[in-house]
Design an enzyme around this catalytic site. Sequence first.
Site, PDB file in Angstrom:
ATOM      1  N   HIS A 467      35.644 -40.276  46.166  1.00 33.49           N
ATOM      2  CA  HIS A 467      36.083 -39.665  44.908  1.00 33.49           C
ATOM      3  C   HIS A 467      35.245 -40.192  43.742  1.00 33.49           C
ATOM      4  CE1 HIS A 467      39.497 -37.474  46.397  1.00 33.49           C
ATOM      5  NE2 HIS A 467      40.142 -38.541  46.823  1.00 33.49           N
ATOM      6  N   HIS A 470      32.029 -38.434  43.629  1.00 32.02           N
ATOM      7  CA  HIS A 470      32.205 -37.086  43.072  1.00 32.02           C
ATOM      8  C   HIS A 470      32.051 -37.143  41.546  1.00 32.02           C
ATOM      9  CE1 HIS A 470      34.550 -33.106  44.016  1.00 32.02           C
ATOM     10  NE2 HIS A 470      33.516 -32.893  43.239  1.00 32.02           N
ATOM     11  N   GLU A 492      40.362 -33.220  47.943  1.00 35.88           N
ATOM     12  CA  GLU A 492      40.242 -34.273  48.952  1.00 35.88           C
ATOM     13  C   GLU A 492      39.091 -34.035  49.929  1.00 35.88           C
ATOM     14  OE1 GLU A 492      41.889 -37.065  48.858  1.00 35.88           O
ATOM     15  OE2 GLU A 492      43.188 -36.440  47.212  1.00 35.88           O
TER      16      GLU A 492
END
Length: 671
Positions: A467, A470, A492
């Site tokens: 994450h 990202h 996710e």
Amino acid sequence: MTSHTSVAPPPSLDFTINAEDIERINQEIMDEDLLVNDAIASLKPEEQTYENIVVPLVKIENSLSGKISLLASLSQISPDAAVRDASVAAEKKYEDFSIDQGMRHDLYTVIQGYIDRTDLDSLDHEDARMLQKTARGFRRSGLHLPEDQRKELTELRKRLSEVCIEYMQNWSREDSTIKFTKDELEGMDDDFIGGLKTEEEDGVTKYILTMKYPVLKLCKNENTRKAHLTAFESRSRENIVLLEEALNLRRKCAKILGYESHAAYVLEVKMAKDVNLVNKFLEDLKVKLHSAGIKEIETMKELKKKEKEARGEAFDGTFNSWDTSYYERILLESEYSVDQEEIKKYFSLETTIAKMLDIYEKVLGLKFVKVPSSKAVVWHPDVQLYECWDNAEDKHFSGYMYLDLFPRDSKYPHAACFPLHPSYLDTNGERVPPIAAMVANFTKPTQTKPSLLKHEEVVTLFHELGHVMHHLCSRTKYARFHGTSVEGDFVEAPSQMLENWCYDTESLKILSSHFETGKPISDEMIDRIIKAKNVNAAVMNLRQLFFGIFDMTIHTSEDENLDSTKVYNDLRKEISLVDAPKGSCGQAAFGHLMGGYDAGYYGYMWSKVFSSDMFFSKFEKNPLSGETGYAYRKSILEKGSSIDGMDMLKDFLGREPSSDAFMREDIGINL
């Protein structure tokens, strides 16, 4: 840093912030926002242009979104109780303010009027998308409705915001304990027991356990496992009434807006779009996994029977919720020789992080540089700060990453990525770098031993850092489209895909290093880890399905007097095939329901389908390929939510996504 641009990175965040600062900054945010909104709302028709409407809206959203994220995050990470309280108060105040601003009809009239008159195809892609999303947001806020309904919605939403904040506060600050003697903790390792607080009771030393994580895998005493899990699943009982109030508030809001249910309202902006489609997805999986789940439980029940005989204890023929983790561990150790206590010696936290970042550097074309603790401004001495640089393209600074990895009182109790500041292009066209934190609760190192990670904790580390990647790789014009702002049932997928490196032989060799000898994990051990990946896959996935089905059930229910405890415990037995502990209320500590995943928990399994497809069709042959990684970074991570998730997937895969890899690799069922 010589291999990168000589330009120094911008300052990181200032965590010397105190309670008074939070209140002041929060007020400044609201004042600035109000000023812009008032100016736009007062525009005469001839003044309603792109420069007077879109530019100030974007500028204020870009410049304030990081401050808002930071202030809200402090309630979960700050060690200072006054700062946490000020953060909660600021969040409530700002939520009320933004609900009021979001319901301003004068603002709606001007902006919607401009959108209606504008040929969106003539605008830049992100400009047009921002206006389309704004118009959809107005409709979803009910601004097209008569004034009395708008007022009612505003009041309902304010109360809902209060209820959710209170629930989450109760959940994260939960501090109940349970006490056991050393004998009752039979099977727990000495490191664990040695780290517990104790107190004397009638001349007997009692060890105090918190509810941070249950101790179900190692404890041989069934009564201890039962007592701890019952306490664990009965915590935050005061949240039941808050959850049930939230369900009624959400239902009322959805009905006023013309939606059949809160789930229908939520799904409109997800990849899935439709309640029936999600229910069918969950039901199909439930049917496919049911018989495999029963077989897996029977296997564990046999293990329990044998163990009880060996211990000279009576076996009553039952298999309970406090047995699953314990006998799954025994199954892994006995049938697959997977000993997590042995495996964790190869994954000391500091070394694993360094090696994991090496993998991310290689695959995604990044470079991480740790900031010396003497120069890093952080919120707690345990927190580490890293600079991230682009190593594939322009060698520029890409952002900051904080790691806050050990438990402490009143800290967020699980593992998560906190987006502290989004990236966007400022008014000069310069990129403002993103900032994100990974927060977790791994075992603290001792004076004689480093923090050692079980394999599942290595997976968690990879996932949450995914994450963070990202955020660090996202390259959007607007803050609202940055990083993990993608659809909730796609968010996710990028992180879940990266978990697959934890089951890849070459990657595990790179990641592992015995904390005493420095040797990598053996091929034999890796082989066992990979073979054991799908052990109890049906039971594990049925548990996830139970959470998803419970979530969809309560958010489509018409029952104003819904007994959430009954629904939760009934569905648990029906779907996960194991009863909840008697008198427990697991939904009272199901933070996802009130923390943004309402009518969205299905997304974990939904996105797993896509993550498996991405990995096994693109990365399986060479997981450490920089070329494939770069394509993934460009197609998926960089785009944030500036493009629909399905379009990104098709672009990366070169075809429509398929569930074949998910069923084969994650469930162990060949279709």
